[in-house]
Design a protein around this motif. Structure first.
Motif, short mmCIF file in Angstrom:
data_model
loop_
_atom_site.label_atom_id
_atom_site.label_comp_id
_atom_site.label_asym_id
_atom_site.label_seq_id
_atom_site.Cartn_x
_atom_site.Cartn_y
_atom_site.Cartn_z
N ASN A 1 -0.79 13.01 2.88
CA ASN A 1 -1.92 13.09 1.93
C ASN A 1 -1.80 12.68 0.46
O ASN A 1 -1.01 13.66 0.03
N LEU A 2 -2.53 12.80 -0.52
CA LEU A 2 -2.48 12.09 -1.68
C LEU A 2 -3.45 12.72 -2.61
O LEU A 2 -4.82 12.01 -2.28
N SER B 1 0.65 -1.08 0.23
CA SER B 1 0.15 -0.15 0.10
C SER B 1 1.21 1.22 -0.15
O SER B 1 2.07 0.92 0.42
N LEU B 2 0.36 2.38 -0.35
CA LEU B 2 1.59 3.29 -0.87
C LEU B 2 1.23 3.65 0.83
O LEU B 2 2.49 4.86 1.22
N LYS C 1 -9.99 14.07 -10.37
CA LYS C 1 -9.91 14.33 -9.87
C LYS C 1 -10.25 13.66 -8.44
O LYS C 1 -11.68 12.92 -8.21
N TYR C 2 -9.14 13.06 -7.61
CA TYR C 2 -9.88 12.84 -6.47
C TYR C 2 -8.66 12.32 -5.07
O TYR C 2 -7.21 12.59 -5.79
N THR C 3 -9.16 12.54 -3.94
CA THR C 3 -7.84 12.03 -2.76
C THR C 3 -8.03 10.79 -2.23
O THR C 3 -8.77 10.04 -2.54
N ALA D 1 -4.27 3.75 2.64
CA ALA D 1 -4.10 2.72 3.04
C ALA D 1 -4.63 1.86 2.07
O ALA D 1 -4.36 1.40 2.50
N HIS D 2 -5.50 2.05 1.63
CA HIS D 2 -5.83 1.02 0.38
C HIS D 2 -5.57 0.97 -1.04
O HIS D 2 -5.69 0.06 -1.29
N ALA D 3 -4.97 2.53 -1.43
CA ALA D 3 -3.69 2.33 -2.68
C ALA D 3 -3.01 1.55 -2.67
O ALA D 3 -2.73 1.58 -1.66
N LYS D 4 -2.27 1.59 -3.93
CA LYS D 4 -1.01 0.27 -3.88
C LYS D 4 -0.07 1.21 -4.65
O LYS D 4 -0.42 1.92 -4.89
N SER D 5 0.87 0.71 -4.17
CA SER D 5 2.46 1.85 -4.77
C SER D 5 2.21 1.42 -6.36
O SER D 5 3.45 2.60 -6.82
#
Length: 134
Positions: A39-40, A29-30, A59-61, A65-69
């Motif tokens: 934050n990203l 995860s990121l 556009k999204y935040t 914890a769930h987004a992948k690297s």
């Protein structure tokens, strides 16, 4: 009597997407990869290969914890084979340099369709802006 099941051969696009999905799933995860990241926010816009006609935007935040690297986005061309947009290196470089805003452009390196492999590149364009908080 034994029942046999025949598997359908995947299309080149489906096979590529299956491989990419597994690569993303296997990445950290990121939040785990970049502990300093707080934050990203991502803004992306898709353009046709000439760069004039916009095909969509978002556009999204990011949920860290769930987004992948392995940070990739699909090409808007549903028939594109072997393409898409991988922002993993751009994000890693921005974070290692402690940049707060990074923007750029990537060109899809896939093929326009399964019938044009090795003949007609996709070349759709992704313009992006990453807003990063530490």
């Amino acid at each position: 009597m034994t029942k046999t099941t025949m598997q359908r051969k995947l299309s080149p696009r489906a096979e590529y997407l299956q491989q990419e999905h597994q690569r993303v799933k296997d990445s950290a995860s990121l939040q785990d990869r970049y502990r300093e990241l707080k934050n990203l926010t991502v803004e992306i816009a898709y353009f046709e290969s000439e760069g004039r006609a916009r095909r969509g935007e978002m556009k999204y935040t990011v949920n860290l914890a769930h987004a992948k690297s392995l940070f990739r986005f699909s090409c808007p061309n549903n028939e594109c084979v072997g393409g898409d947009f991988d922002l993993s290196n751009e994000l890693a470089n921005a974070i290692s340099g402690r940049h707060e805003d990074v923007s750029g452009e990537l060109v899809c390196q896939g093929w326009r369709s399964k019938t044009t492999i090795d003949h007609l590149p996709c070349h759709n364009i992704l313009r992006y802006k990453l807003s990063i908080g530490y």
